[in-house]
Design a protein around this motif. Structure first.
Motif, PDB file in Angstrom:
ATOM      1  N   LEU A   1      46.074  16.815  38.470  1.00  0.00           N
ATOM      2  CA  LEU A   1      46.485  17.669  39.487  1.00  0.00           C
ATOM      3  C   LEU A   1      46.413  19.204  39.231  1.00  0.00           C
ATOM      4  O   LEU A   1      46.130  20.101  40.115  1.00  0.00           O
ATOM      5  N   VAL A   2      46.770  19.520  37.464  1.00  0.00           N
ATOM      6  CA  VAL A   2      46.496  20.862  37.343  1.00  0.00           C
ATOM      7  C   VAL A   2      45.105  21.789  37.190  1.00  0.00           C
ATOM      8  O   VAL A   2      45.098  22.767  37.428  1.00  0.00           O
ATOM      9  N   GLU A   3      44.320  20.761  37.456  1.00  0.00           N
ATOM     10  CA  GLU A   3      42.808  20.895  37.618  1.00  0.00           C
ATOM     11  C   GLU A   3      42.308  21.514  39.022  1.00  0.00           C
ATOM     12  O   GLU A   3      42.894  21.017  39.879  1.00  0.00           O
ATOM     13  N   GLY A   4      41.683  22.732  38.588  1.00  0.00           N
ATOM     14  CA  GLY A   4      41.000  23.291  40.098  1.00  0.00           C
ATOM     15  C   GLY A   4      40.957  24.754  39.744  1.00  0.00           C
ATOM     16  O   GLY A   4      41.304  25.324  38.738  1.00  0.00           O
ATOM     17  N   ARG A   5      40.585  25.523  41.040  1.00  0.00           N
ATOM     18  CA  ARG A   5      40.245  26.772  41.096  1.00  0.00           C
ATOM     19  C   ARG A   5      41.431  27.342  42.017  1.00  0.00           C
ATOM     20  O   ARG A   5      41.623  26.989  42.982  1.00  0.00           O
ATOM     21  N   PHE A   6      42.185  28.407  41.528  1.00  0.00           N
ATOM     22  CA  PHE A   6      43.183  29.016  42.162  1.00  0.00           C
ATOM     23  C   PHE A   6      43.161  30.367  42.336  1.00  0.00           C
ATOM     24  O   PHE A   6      42.571  31.178  41.422  1.00  0.00           O
ATOM     25  N   THR A   7      43.974  31.096  43.291  1.00  0.00           N
ATOM     26  CA  THR A   7      43.927  32.677  43.520  1.00  0.00           C
ATOM     27  C   THR A   7      45.258  32.873  43.552  1.00  0.00           C
ATOM     28  O   THR A   7      46.068  32.340  44.125  1.00  0.00           O
ATOM     29  N   MET A   8      45.600  34.042  43.070  1.00  0.00           N
ATOM     30  CA  MET A   8      46.914  34.320  42.910  1.00  0.00           C
ATOM     31  C   MET A   8      47.405  34.989  44.409  1.00  0.00           C
ATOM     32  O   MET A   8      46.657  35.680  44.791  1.00  0.00           O
ATOM     33  N   ILE A   9      48.624  34.644  44.938  1.00  0.00           N
ATOM     34  CA  ILE A   9      49.439  34.938  45.995  1.00  0.00           C
ATOM     35  C   ILE A   9      50.596  35.819  46.093  1.00  0.00           C
ATOM     36  O   ILE A   9      51.110  36.264  46.869  1.00  0.00           O
ATOM     37  N   GLY A  10      51.013  35.982  44.544  1.00  0.00           N
ATOM     38  CA  GLY A  10      52.431  36.532  44.347  1.00  0.00           C
ATOM     39  C   GLY A  10      52.667  36.635  43.195  1.00  0.00           C
ATOM     40  O   GLY A  10      52.182  35.697  42.268  1.00  0.00           O
ATOM     41  N   ASN A  11      53.697  37.424  42.591  1.00  0.00           N
ATOM     42  CA  ASN A  11      54.352  37.566  41.197  1.00  0.00           C
ATOM     43  C   ASN A  11      55.565  37.774  41.433  1.00  0.00           C
ATOM     44  O   ASN A  11      56.164  38.359  42.170  1.00  0.00           O
TER      45      ASN A  11
ATOM     46  N   ARG B   1      49.679  48.769  33.167  1.00  0.00           N
ATOM     47  CA  ARG B   1      50.621  47.715  33.969  1.00  0.00           C
ATOM     48  C   ARG B   1      50.076  48.163  35.499  1.00  0.00           C
ATOM     49  O   ARG B   1      50.375  47.136  36.176  1.00  0.00           O
ATOM     50  N   ASN B   2      50.268  49.343  35.856  1.00  0.00           N
ATOM     51  CA  ASN B   2      49.731  49.777  37.108  1.00  0.00           C
ATOM     52  C   ASN B   2      48.460  49.039  37.604  1.00  0.00           C
ATOM     53  O   ASN B   2      48.364  48.724  38.889  1.00  0.00           O
ATOM     54  N   MET B   3      47.503  49.184  36.886  1.00  0.00           N
ATOM     55  CA  MET B   3      46.279  48.488  37.334  1.00  0.00           C
ATOM     56  C   MET B   3      46.196  47.184  37.344  1.00  0.00           C
ATOM     57  O   MET B   3      45.591  46.630  38.267  1.00  0.00           O
ATOM     58  N   VAL B   4      46.935  46.452  36.650  1.00  0.00           N
ATOM     59  CA  VAL B   4      47.036  44.903  36.514  1.00  0.00           C
ATOM     60  C   VAL B   4      47.805  44.359  37.854  1.00  0.00           C
ATOM     61  O   VAL B   4      47.470  43.464  38.169  1.00  0.00           O
ATOM     62  N   MET B   5      48.878  45.353  37.870  1.00  0.00           N
ATOM     63  CA  MET B   5      49.820  44.761  39.043  1.00  0.00           C
ATOM     64  C   MET B   5      49.029  44.777  40.383  1.00  0.00           C
ATOM     65  O   MET B   5      49.252  44.055  41.382  1.00  0.00           O
ATOM     66  N   ARG B   6      47.909  45.703  40.542  1.00  0.00           N
ATOM     67  CA  ARG B   6      47.195  45.918  42.055  1.00  0.00           C
ATOM     68  C   ARG B   6      45.865  45.093  41.759  1.00  0.00           C
ATOM     69  O   ARG B   6      45.153  44.949  42.806  1.00  0.00           O
ATOM     70  N   ALA B   7      45.780  44.109  40.746  1.00  0.00           N
ATOM     71  CA  ALA B   7      44.319  43.479  40.587  1.00  0.00           C
ATOM     72  C   ALA B   7      44.473  42.145  41.076  1.00  0.00           C
ATOM     73  O   ALA B   7      45.655  41.497  41.451  1.00  0.00           O
ATOM     74  N   LYS B   8      42.987  41.495  41.625  1.00  0.00           N
ATOM     75  CA  LYS B   8      43.256  40.211  41.922  1.00  0.00           C
ATOM     76  C   LYS B   8      43.142  39.289  40.987  1.00  0.00           C
ATOM     77  O   LYS B   8      41.910  39.537  40.315  1.00  0.00           O
ATOM     78  N   VAL B   9      43.781  38.240  41.063  1.00  0.00           N
ATOM     79  CA  VAL B   9      43.652  37.154  39.818  1.00  0.00           C
ATOM     80  C   VAL B   9      42.992  35.801  40.394  1.00  0.00           C
ATOM     81  O   VAL B   9      43.541  35.378  41.325  1.00  0.00           O
ATOM     82  N   THR B  10      42.113  35.374  39.651  1.00  0.00           N
ATOM     83  CA  THR B  10      41.611  33.980  40.112  1.00  0.00           C
ATOM     84  C   THR B  10      41.836  33.208  38.776  1.00  0.00           C
ATOM     85  O   THR B  10      41.314  33.558  37.455  1.00  0.00           O
ATOM     86  N   LEU B  11      42.283  31.896  38.938  1.00  0.00           N
ATOM     87  CA  LEU B  11      42.467  31.108  37.696  1.00  0.00           C
ATOM     88  C   LEU B  11      41.778  30.019  37.895  1.00  0.00           C
ATOM     89  O   LEU B  11      41.791  29.232  39.018  1.00  0.00           O
ATOM     90  N   ASN B  12      40.928  29.580  36.863  1.00  0.00           N
ATOM     91  CA  ASN B  12      40.238  28.269  36.975  1.00  0.00           C
ATOM     92  C   ASN B  12      40.674  27.347  35.809  1.00  0.00           C
ATOM     93  O   ASN B  12      40.452  28.004  34.508  1.00  0.00           O
ATOM     94  N   ILE B  13      41.121  26.155  35.758  1.00  0.00           N
ATOM     95  CA  ILE B  13      41.478  25.275  34.958  1.00  0.00           C
ATOM     96  C   ILE B  13      40.787  23.751  35.104  1.00  0.00           C
ATOM     97  O   ILE B  13      40.687  23.300  36.251  1.00  0.00           O
TER      98      ILE B  13
END
Length: 300
Positions: free
Chosen positions: A145-155, A172-184
């Motif tokens: 179940l943990v496998e897949g491609r995910f996009t960040m929607i909140g922190n 920190r300011n730059m990272v907090m405004r970045a769009k993150v995609t996670l692939n497992i």
């Protein structure tokens, strides 16, 4: 010659065959013939023979009746009386004799066929269950179940985590405004591959908007410690061990920092699928007393 008196005397027997002796002998012969040949003379013998036959027949009936009482069940009051049984002392419940059931040969053959068909079905079921179990063993396992491609929607509280790992204020300011995609996912050699893609939006010197993508990729073998490549804003050097938990719905990364570095705090990162929604993945970051979260949604 005279014997036993003279001629004509009772019991006279004469060797000379006189007339009186001859007549006496003829009468005795006639009487003997009548006694042996006449039916009337055989009446006593016939009666005696009939009496013996009746006795034999009566004894035979008695023996048959006794055998019938011991073998066949008595079900009628008249039959009880005929057999001489006391109906007040003998009840139908006390008479229980097993009856031999007579089954036609065709019915026996059909029953045998049914039994053989049932055995065949049982054998087929066992063979099918073995095939299914073998197919499950040999079939390729589906993704966890943990496998897949995910996009960040909140922190949540992630800025404090960045500060704990040595990230500066501008980064920190730059990272907090970045769009993150996670692939497992898992590679063919059974290693876990975790890829983090961070799209950082910025403006160039000339004033144009730009989007720089930073890619961080790591491979882990379950239970084996190895150095992990961290993001540029993480100032640590860590040795990471991956653990698969909850039947593939959870991955845990134990990060042990190099104590000779300026930032040397150990941390733990957990990627877990939400129990209520399997399309939601929650990444938990723990370091010292700081705990932060990032929420991702599965991409189609």
């Amino acid at each position: 010659m005279l014997v036993d008196g003279g001629h004509g005397t009772p019991g006279h027997k004469c060797l000379t065959n006189c007339a009186s002796t001859f007549r006496r002998a003829m009468n005795e012969r006639r009487q003997s013939r009548v006694s042996t040949s006449s039916p009337l003379s055989r009446i006593p013998e016939i009666k005696e023979a009939d009496k013996m036959n009746n006795n034999d027949q009566q004894s035979r009936r008695n023996s048959e009746d006794s055998s019938d009482r011991s073998i066949s069940p008595i079900t009628d009051l008249k039959t009880l009386k005929l057999h001489g049984a006391d109906d007040r002392r003998l009840s139908l419940d006390s008479v229980s004799v097993p009856r031999k059931s007579i089954i036609p040969e065709g019915l026996i053959a059909s029953q045998n066929d049914i039994a053989e068909s049932d055995e065949d079905l049982e054998v087929q079921k066992r063979q099918q269950s073995r095939r299914n179990s073998l197919a499950k063993i040999l079939a390729p396992q589906g993704p966890d179940l943990v496998e897949g491609r995910f996009t960040m929607i909140g922190n949540s509280n992630f800025e404090q985590f960045l500060e704990a790992v040595g990230t500066g204020p501008l980064s920190r300011n730059m990272v907090m405004r970045a769009k993150v995609t996670l692939n497992i996912g898992q590679t063919p050699d059974k290693q876990w591959q975790i890829v983090t893609e961070t799209a950082i939006k910025a403006k160039s010197v000339t004033g144009y908007s730009t989007c720089n993508r930073k890619l961080t990729q790591n491979k882990f073998k379950e239970g084996e410690a190895k150095p992990e490549l961290l993001d540029d804003w993480d100032q640590r050097e860590v040795i990471t061990t991956l653990f698969r938990e909850d039947e593939g719905a959870r991955l845990k990364l134990e990060q042990v920092a190099d104590k000779e570095q300026k930032i040397s705090h150990d941390s733990t990162v957990i990627f877990a699928i939400d129990r209520d929604d399997t399309d939601i993945l929650v990444a938990t970051f723990m370091i010292n007393n700081v705990m932060a979260w990032r929420k991702f949604r599965r991409m189609p």
